[in-house]
Design a protein around this motif. Structure first.
Motif, PDB file in Angstrom:
ATOM      1  N   ASP A  24       0.850  -1.175   0.000  1.00  0.00           N
ATOM      2  CA  ASP A  24       0.000   0.000   0.000  1.00  0.00           C
ATOM      3  C   ASP A  24       0.890   1.232   0.000  1.00  0.00           C
ATOM      4  O   ASP A  24       1.815   1.336   0.822  1.00  0.00           O
ATOM      5  N   VAL A  29       3.240  -3.590   3.570  1.00  0.00           N
ATOM      6  CA  VAL A  29       2.605  -3.359   4.867  1.00  0.00           C
ATOM      7  C   VAL A  29       2.606  -4.623   5.710  1.00  0.00           C
ATOM      8  O   VAL A  29       2.827  -4.585   6.925  1.00  0.00           O
ATOM      9  N   GLU A  30       2.345  -5.754   5.050  1.00  0.00           N
ATOM     10  CA  GLU A  30       2.265  -7.018   5.785  1.00  0.00           C
ATOM     11  C   GLU A  30       2.621  -8.156   4.841  1.00  0.00           C
ATOM     12  O   GLU A  30       2.365  -8.093   3.635  1.00  0.00           O
ATOM     13  N   ASP A  86      -2.624  -5.553  10.125  1.00  0.00           N
ATOM     14  CA  ASP A  86      -2.681  -4.130   9.824  1.00  0.00           C
ATOM     15  C   ASP A  86      -4.091  -3.715   9.406  1.00  0.00           C
ATOM     16  O   ASP A  86      -4.732  -4.411   8.612  1.00  0.00           O
ATOM     17  N   ARG A  89      -5.033  -1.522   7.339  1.00  0.00           N
ATOM     18  CA  ARG A  89      -5.146  -1.319   5.891  1.00  0.00           C
ATOM     19  C   ARG A  89      -5.397  -2.637   5.170  1.00  0.00           C
ATOM     20  O   ARG A  89      -6.168  -2.699   4.207  1.00  0.00           O
TER      21      ARG A  89
END
Length: 251
Positions: free
Chosen positions: A221, A226-227, A240, A242
Motif C-alpha cells: 500500500d 505493509v504485511e 494491519d 489497511r
C-alpha cells in the motif's frame, strides 16, 4: 509448492526506492523469493505492485536500493547485453498479451530463442511444441493471435515466456483483461507451473488463487510492504488495519 529451503533466496530486494518525478512509487521495498517459491503480491491499485515486477526484470531503473536475481545485480545493469542475459533468466507475462499479430503462434514462441539466444531452430521448435502441449494448445501452431480467444492468447504468452527457459516467471495481473470464463484456463496453467517447481512471482487480484498456490503473500500500500506472511495467516488473521480494510472489500 516446494518445501522450505535455507539456501540464499533467488530474488532479493533491499530498500528499493523508485519515483516518477515527484511521485514516490516504491518507498523502501524489501522482498525475498526462494528458488521454487510462489509469491503473490496483492494490494490496491497504484500501490506499486506492478512496479516491483518491472524493477526485478530491469524494465524500470530504480532510484536506490539493490536487487539481486541469482548472480545478477539488476540495479547496476545498463546495457542491452546485460539486460538480455537477465531476461533470459527472468521472464515476464503481462496483462496485455503483447503477441506479434502478424506472426503465427509457433513464430511467436520461437523468434526470441532463435534470434536473440541464437539457438538451433529445430531444437527450439521441438521445445515449442512441448510447451504448447503444456498450456493445452496443441494444434494451434499455425494460428494467428486474432484467431484465438483472450485466454488462449494469454496461454501462448506464457508458453513464449517459458520458451526462454527462465528460472523465474513474473506474472503481472495476467487475468485482469480476460472474460470470467477464460480466467480459470490461465490460472490452471500457472497452477501447474507452480506445482512443477517454477519460481513464480504474481501480482494478482485473484485472492482465492493466491490463497491456494502461494507460499507467501505480500500486501502493498502506497509503495510499502505493509504485511507479509503465509496465505492462511495473512488472509485469516490480518494485523494491519489497511490489510483488513482491503480484504473486506475484495473477499
Amino acid at each position: 509448492m516446494t518445501t522450505t529451503s535455507t539456501t540464499k533466496p533467488l530474488i532479493e530486494m533491499r530498500d528499493v526506492r523508485k519515483s516518477f518525478g515527484t511521485y514516490d512509487v516504491l518507498n523502501g521495498i524489501a522482498l525475498d523469493v526462494r528458488e521454487g517459491g510462489v509469491v503473490c503480491i496483492i494490494g490496491p491499485s497504484g500501490s506499486g505492485k506492478s512496479t516491483i515486477l518491472r524493477c526485478i526484470n530491469g524494465l524500470i531503473p530504480v532510484n536506490s536500493g539493490t536487487i539481486r536475481v541469482g548472480d545478477f545485480a539488476v540495479e547496476a545493469m545498463k546495457t542491452d547485453r546485460e539486460l538480455i542475459a537477465l531476461r533470459h533468466q527472468v521472464a515476464m507475462v503481462f496483462q496485455q498479451y503483447n503477441l506479434f499479430p502478424h506472426r503465427t503462434v509457433m513464430q511467436n514462441l520461437t523468434m526470441a530463442p532463435i534470434q536473440v539466444l541464437k539457438e538451433n531452430p529445430a531444437d527450439v521448435r521441438e521445445r515449442a511444441l512441448k510447451l504448447l502441449a503444456k498450456v493445452r494448445l496443441t494444434g494451434k501452431e499455425d494460428a494467428y493471435p486474432s484467431q484465438l480467444s483472450g485466454g488462449q492468447q494469454q496461454r501462448v504468452a506464457i508458453a513464449r515466456a517459458l520458451a526462454m527457459q527462465p528460472r523465474v516467471i513474473l506474472f503481472d495481473e495476467v487475468t485482469a483483461a480476460l472474460d470470467p470464463e477464460m480466467v480459470s484456463e490461465v490460472l490452471n496453467v500457472i497452477r501447474d507451473l507452480a506445482g512443477e517447481g517454477m519460481t513464480c512471482v504474481l501480482v494478482t487480484h485473484e485472492m482465492r488463487f493466491a490463497q491456494e498456490v502461494a507460499d507467501e503473500v505480500f500486501f502493498t500500500d502506497r509503495g510499502v510492504i505493509v504485511e507479509r506472511g503465509p496465505p492462511k495467516q495473512l488472509f485469516q488473521s490480518p494485523n494491519d488495519p489497511r490489510l483488513k480494510d482491503f480484504l473486506d472489500k475484495v473477499l
